[in-house]
Design an enzyme around this catalytic site. Structure first.
Site, PDB file in Angstrom:
ATOM      1  N   THR A  38       0.832  -1.206   0.000  1.00 23.99           N
ATOM      2  CA  THR A  38       0.000   0.000   0.000  1.00 23.99           C
ATOM      3  C   THR A  38       0.864   1.252   0.000  1.00 23.99           C
ATOM      4  O   THR A  38       2.029   1.231   0.390  1.00 23.99           O
ATOM      5  CB  THR A  38      -0.956   0.023   1.206  1.00 23.99           C
ATOM      6  N   ASP A  39       0.265   2.355  -0.439  1.00 27.16           N
ATOM      7  CA  ASP A  39       0.995   3.623  -0.485  1.00 27.16           C
ATOM      8  C   ASP A  39       0.498   4.553   0.616  1.00 27.16           C
ATOM      9  O   ASP A  39      -0.304   4.161   1.472  1.00 27.16           O
ATOM     10  CB  ASP A  39       0.871   4.265  -1.876  1.00 27.16           C
ATOM     11  N   GLN A  40       0.937   5.781   0.608  1.00 23.29           N
ATOM     12  CA  GLN A  40       0.593   6.739   1.644  1.00 23.29           C
ATOM     13  C   GLN A  40      -0.913   7.003   1.708  1.00 23.29           C
ATOM     14  O   GLN A  40      -1.446   7.375   2.742  1.00 23.29           O
ATOM     15  CB  GLN A  40       1.338   8.062   1.413  1.00 23.29           C
ATOM     16  N   VAL A  87      -3.950   2.757  -0.198  1.00 24.93           N
ATOM     17  CA  VAL A  87      -4.427   1.841  -1.234  1.00 24.93           C
ATOM     18  C   VAL A  87      -3.230   1.131  -1.859  1.00 24.93           C
ATOM     19  O   VAL A  87      -2.082   1.565  -1.739  1.00 24.93           O
ATOM     20  CB  VAL A  87      -5.247   2.578  -2.329  1.00 24.93           C
TER      21      VAL A  87
END
Length: 157
Positions: A17-19, A22
């Site tokens: 996941t990213d910041q 998602v």
């Protein structure tokens, strides 16, 4: 092509996941590779066995269309099937779909193929590959490895 889809169930890892919370878009390409590898293993065509026969299957093109976001700990099923094939090229089609825990229990790994994908559509994609030898020269699978080509025909048709 009307053949069944191979399914591979997985859970979204935090590292993917990213910041924004998602799954980072680039991870879907990795998931396609996992799905393709599992498809090949299921149909008794592992990459290892193919390479032992002197064949390589590099990616020529990849595309993905994002429909909805997956998040940490989602249960996802990767669906894979052959979209097109020829003696030289092979195109795989993919769908990544979010499923419920109940779907995961009912339709889990014990059922390796399904007629239609199920769950919430997250991403669709395709990869195009070319058969080459160890010197990276294109090969016509029908001539060099007719048994493998016939196997792909049986699966895809």
């Amino acid at each position: 092509m009307t053949q069944a889809w191979h399914q591979h169930q997985m859970r979204v890892q935090y590292k993917d996941t990213d910041q924004m919370g998602v799954v980072h878009h680039g991870n879907y390409i990795t998931w396609f590779e996992v799905a393709r590898t599992e498809w090949m293993r299921h149909f008794d065509m592992s990459y290892h066995a193919i390479e032992e026969q002197g064949l390589l299957l590099p990616v020529l093109d990849v595309n993905a269309a994002y429909k909805s976001s997956a998040r940490f700990d989602d249960l996802v099923v990767l669906f894979t099937r052959i979209e097109q094939y020829s003696p030289i090229r092979l195109v795989f089609q993919y769908e990544a779909r979010r499923i419920t825990e109940e779907d995961g229990t009912t339709n889990g790994l014990e059922s390796a193929t399904v007629e239609e994908p199920y769950g919430e559509l997250l991403t669709t994609g395709a990869t195009t590959h070319m058969w080459v030898n160890q010197a990276w020269k294109p090969v016509k699978l029908r001539k060099t490895h007719p048994e493998l080509y016939e196997k792909i025909q049986r699966i895809a048709d």
